[in-house]
Design an enzyme around this catalytic site. Structure first.
Site, PDB file in Angstrom:
ATOM      1  N   HIS A  69      -9.880  -2.976   6.119  1.00  0.00           N
ATOM      2  CA  HIS A  69      -9.382  -1.753   5.484  1.00  0.00           C
ATOM      3  C   HIS A  69      -9.543  -1.884   3.972  1.00  0.00           C
ATOM      4  O   HIS A  69      -9.765  -2.975   3.452  1.00  0.00           O
ATOM      5  CB  HIS A  69      -7.916  -1.554   5.863  1.00  0.00           C
ATOM      6  N   GLU A 109      -1.302  -7.942   1.741  1.00  0.00           N
ATOM      7  CA  GLU A 109      -1.062  -6.498   1.703  1.00  0.00           C
ATOM      8  C   GLU A 109      -0.062  -6.071   2.772  1.00  0.00           C
ATOM      9  O   GLU A 109      -0.221  -6.405   3.958  1.00  0.00           O
ATOM     10  CB  GLU A 109      -2.360  -5.724   1.938  1.00  0.00           C
ATOM     11  N   ASP A 166       1.955   2.691   3.650  1.00  0.00           N
ATOM     12  CA  ASP A 166       1.138   3.886   3.406  1.00  0.00           C
ATOM     13  C   ASP A 166       1.018   4.749   4.659  1.00  0.00           C
ATOM     14  O   ASP A 166       1.174   5.978   4.597  1.00  0.00           O
ATOM     15  CB  ASP A 166      -0.247   3.426   2.940  1.00  0.00           C
ATOM     16  N   THR A 196      -7.941  -2.058   1.075  1.00  0.00           N
ATOM     17  CA  THR A 196      -7.322  -3.010   0.148  1.00  0.00           C
ATOM     18  C   THR A 196      -7.817  -4.440   0.360  1.00  0.00           C
ATOM     19  O   THR A 196      -8.312  -5.064  -0.588  1.00  0.00           O
ATOM     20  CB  THR A 196      -5.789  -2.910   0.247  1.00  0.00           C
ATOM     21  N   HIS A 228      -0.815  10.912  -1.078  1.00  0.00           N
ATOM     22  CA  HIS A 228      -0.511   9.988  -2.173  1.00  0.00           C
ATOM     23  C   HIS A 228       0.044  10.781  -3.357  1.00  0.00           C
ATOM     24  O   HIS A 228      -0.084  12.003  -3.410  1.00  0.00           O
ATOM     25  CB  HIS A 228      -1.776   9.261  -2.630  1.00  0.00           C
ATOM     26  N   ASP A 278       0.851  -1.197   0.000  1.00  0.00           N
ATOM     27  CA  ASP A 278       0.000   0.000   0.000  1.00  0.00           C
ATOM     28  C   ASP A 278       0.884   1.243   0.000  1.00  0.00           C
ATOM     29  O   ASP A 278       1.620   1.492   0.949  1.00  0.00           O
ATOM     30  CB  ASP A 278      -0.918  -0.009   1.219  1.00  0.00           C
ATOM     31  N   SER A 303      -6.920   4.138  -1.921  1.00  0.00           N
ATOM     32  CA  SER A 303      -6.782   2.685  -2.053  1.00  0.00           C
ATOM     33  C   SER A 303      -8.069   1.988  -2.494  1.00  0.00           C
ATOM     34  O   SER A 303      -8.007   0.870  -3.005  1.00  0.00           O
ATOM     35  CB  SER A 303      -6.339   2.091  -0.719  1.00  0.00           C
ATOM     36  N   HIS A 352       2.282   8.572   5.234  1.00  0.00           N
ATOM     37  CA  HIS A 352       1.372   9.657   5.617  1.00  0.00           C
ATOM     38  C   HIS A 352       1.912  10.421   6.829  1.00  0.00           C
ATOM     39  O   HIS A 352       1.700  11.621   6.969  1.00  0.00           O
ATOM     40  CB  HIS A 352      -0.019   9.111   5.957  1.00  0.00           C
ATOM     41  N   HIS A 386      -0.985   2.741  -5.168  1.00  0.00           N
ATOM     42  CA  HIS A 386      -0.678   4.120  -5.544  1.00  0.00           C
ATOM     43  C   HIS A 386       0.685   4.459  -4.969  1.00  0.00           C
ATOM     44  O   HIS A 386       1.249   3.690  -4.184  1.00  0.00           O
ATOM     45  CB  HIS A 386      -1.736   5.091  -4.999  1.00  0.00           C
TER      46      HIS A 386
END
Lengths: 223, 518
Positions: free
Chosen positions: B176, B334, B339, B178, B466, B65, B115, B343, B381
């Site tokens: 979540h 995943e 990710d 994904t 992203h 992710d 996502s 962030h 992404h």
């Protein structure tokens, strides 16, 4: 939203609380109390802060703003943090991993005393006086955050009875209004019916109006 | 141009045409590691062109992710430096896969996506809009009434319908975006438990995502679901087994972990010891929820109260359980916290989680046969994460830039910006790493390799964002050679579906939309 820019007075308090290094109070639990403070600015405006300190738990309630900050510490010393915004029906939860990731590592004792150990140690003792309910208190003078400070400190509960910061139009005074024991019920309050958001998820919630405002506010406040 | 450079160019040209013209170019080639590596790569590719099967028994999809190309590059270097190498020449496990494309990650209504639509594209073959899971673009975000008739069939559903075993693994919550897109259809990615549903959706008994996992009605249901998100499966009246004082968050009173376990040979585990005790040979359905919310970052995993398996261990166990199926399996894994660390503007945690994902891919590669198991590795992404400056070869990837002097030797001291201050190789275009002062901070004495260091960011934002550039898709195994050039992100679905033979005699409804693809 209760998280609108904090007034300078509260901001100073929060900075002191969250940035103080660990020294004097060590990791021993402080007495469980509920303390109600008044924050008064030179222009006469006032706000109130309630501090609830229980074993493994410290909560700051910014009364007029309807905003709460809860800190939890487990037996291993790991912290969790919840910021509650009842007016928005939301709370933001920071796990121990989240706090580490954003380098937010406050001193537990400072969270419960409003003043960090190093700040306290930097002040010079200038005698004693009677404070709330005729309690014996120490008077300390010096400088905090580059501003002149006068602190009346209650050693038995490790809380300020009064803290004066700054001078003239920038002067703020924090005064302890009341002090009571923190009961078991108050130390384990019912969960508020707020929608709990995970801090780690906020970056993926960019279209949520609350999250957008929260992140905007955070980016302004970030050092 | 000096002689050495000319010879290298000749060598490269020769390597490309050696088989065709047949002249011995050995004497033209410099004796260098690059020459040997170039020849090895060409010969390996020549063999691949003639030996790749199209049908797979098993398919494993790995999704990092937020694992953009710059993240892969930096993780590769960090991994190499962990091993005592300069780092740049290192390879993460999946970088040795023979086939690769760049894929476009835009969604129906986003230039830079989240996502939900990107995973929907990968797992259904159809692009959709932001924030919605495995439903098409006619669905209005947050409006459950628009879902009926607009659900997209997922590869996992197809696999179950065809009798394959299926599983999901994530270091994020398994509800979540994904992992959820593989089994759930929702107009709102955040409806992970009934506590998050809108009032209208709740009144209409629209199922939340956790409930959709438990009530999944394709085949005999998922065989494996491992990750975080325990509180989304437990009622708010039930104490969490790991964290004292905490409870579940469900308002409907349902204990979904108990409902999972009510089936025969279907254990629920929540800590490492229980996980380790699972015998795959006697386990039909395995649910593991190791955190109330997301699992720990790999860098923090050892500190977890009850202990957590690594993503490599989760993957190994999942494959062992799924391999009981004679008809094959589909598994999605995943690395969900890459990710989150990005962030937060915290590159080191993102890179350590990327390395952990690569180790999970290595486990999957070792445990399966390239002749019958297709493995894809990709990202949903990218992030605005950069590798900048002119650091010298082998410079600490987490460190401050040390560059070369005009003789090509490592210069003394740090490279300096226009104001005379050092800067790090890694940074972000936006995010919490913005220091908020008129002047950049002086990093001379700052430990930028520290786990909690936040790389500098140009634009002040509390959450880094992203990014919209293409991401890489790596492939191994049956049909992987069909991966060519630049592609839409939906290609993952078609590649997996083709390998599993879902274009065969048994046509589920989705294939009416896909005529002409195969």
């Amino acid at each position: 939203m209760g998280m609108a820019a904090l007034p300078r007075l509260v901001l100073v308090l929060v900075l002191v609380v969250t940035c103080a290094p660990t020294l004097v109070h060590a990791q021993a639990e402080l007495p469980a109390v509920i303390a109600r403070f008044e924050l008064k600015r030179a222009d006469g405006s006032r706000e109130h802060l309630e501090l609830a300190r229980c074993p493994g738990r410290v909560e700051h309630h910014f009364v007029e703003r309807g905003y709460r900050e809860l800190w939890l510490r487990d037996a291993r010393g790991e912290l969790e943090h919840v910021r509650s915004f009842p007016r928005d029906g939301k709370s933001v939860h920071y796990t121990a991993g989240d706090l580490r990731t954003i380098s937010l590592a406050p001193d537990w004792s400072a969270l419960g005393s409003l003043l960090g150990a190093s700040e306290l140690a930097s002040l010079e003792a200038k005698g004693t006086e009677r404070a709330l309910d005729k309690r014996q208190a120490r008077v300390l003078l010096g400088s905090l955050r580059a501003q002149p400070a006068r602190l009346v400190w209650l050693d038995d509960v490790a809380l300020p009875a009064q803290l004066s910061l700054g001078r003239g139009k920038s002067k703020v005074v924090i005064t302890l209004l009341s002090l009571s024991a923190c009961t078991p019920a108050l130390c384990s309050p019912e969960k508020a019916e707020l929608r709990s958001l995970e801090f780690a998820d906020l970056g993926d919630m960019e279209y949520d109006p609350f999250v957008r405002r929260f992140l905007a506010q955070e980016s302004h406040g970030h050092h | 141009m000096n002689k050495t450079r000319k010879l290298v160019l000749i060598a490269l040209g020769s390597a490309l045409v050696l088989p065709a013209v047949g002249y011995g170019a050995e004497e033209l080639l410099n004796d260098s590691p690059w020459t040997a590596e170039g020849r090895r790569a060409i010969r390996a590719a020549q063999k691949l062109q003639h030996g790749t099967r199209e049908r797979a028994k098993n398919v494993i999809l790995f999704v990092g992710d937020g694992m953009g190309v710059s993240t892969i590059t930096a993780a590769r270097i960090l991994d190499g430096q962990h091993k005592g190498q300069p780092g740049e020449e290192n390879k993460l496990s999946f970088e040795s896969f023979p086939h690769l494309s760049l894929v476009k990650t835009y969604s129906v209504n986003q230039q830079t996506s989240d996502s939900a639509p990107t995973m929907t594209a990968m797992i259904t073959g159809v692009k959709t809009k932001d924030g919605i899971l495995s439903v098409d673009e006619d669905v209005v975000r947050g409006d459950h009434t628009t879902v009926a008739g607009n659900e997209l069939v997922t590869l996992l559903e197809l696999a179950e319908d065809q009798g394959l075993a299926t599983g999901i693994v994530s270091t994020a919550r398994i509800t979540h975006a994904t992992p959820a897109a593989t089994y759930a259809h929702s107009p709102e990615r955040d409806w992970e438990s009934d506590a998050e549903l809108s009032a209208a959706a709740k009144a209409a008994d629209f199922p939340d995502i956790a409930r959709q996992l438990i009530e999944f009605d394709h085949g005999d249901g998922l065989e494996v679901a491992l990750g975080g998100g325990r509180e989304y499966f437990l009622p708010s009246t039930v104490a969490d087994p790991e964290d004292s004082g905490a409870t579940g968050r469900r308002k409907d009173g349902r204990d979904l972990t108990a409902e999972w376990s009510a089936r025969a040979s279907s254990p629920f585990v929540w800590n490492k010891a229980q996980f380790d005790a699972i015998d795959p040979a006697s386990t039909k359905h395995l649910l593991g929820l190791f955190e109330r919310s997301h699992m720990e970052y790999e860098a923090d995993r050892a500190r977890d109260t009850a202990g957590e398996p690594s993503i490599a261990e989760l993957t190994a166990k999942a494959i062992d359980v799924l391999s009981r199926s004679d008809k094959g399996f589909f598994l999605m894994v995943e690395g969900g916290r890459i990710d989150h660390a990005h962030h937060a503007g915290n590159a080191r945690r993102a890179l350590e989680d990327t390395i952990a994902l690569a180790e999970a891919v290595k486990v999957a590669t070792d445990k399966t046969d390239a002749g019958d198991t297709q493995i894809l590795v990709t990202a949903d992404h990218s992030h605005v994460f950069t590798i900048a400056g002119y650091p010298a070869r082998g410079n600490d990837i987490l460190g401050k830039v040390v560059t070369l002097d005009n003789k090509g030797e490592i210069a003394e001291g740090f490279a300096l910006d226009g104001k005379g201050k050092p800067y790090t190789t890694l940074g972000y275009a936006n995010g919490p790493g913005h220091r908020g002062t008129a002047e950049r901070p002086d990093l001379t004495q700052v430990d930028t390799e520290a786990l909690d260091f936040l790389q500098e960011a140009t634009v002040p934002m509390a959450a880094e964002t992203h990014a919209g550039e293409d991401v890489a898709l790596y492939a191994r195994g049956p049909s992987s050679h069909l991966l060519q050039g630049g592609q839409e992100q939906t290609i993952s679905f078609y590649l997996m579906a083709h390998a599993l033979g879902f274009d065969g005699s048994r046509k589920p409804p989705i294939w009416s939309r896909l005529d002409g693809w195969f």
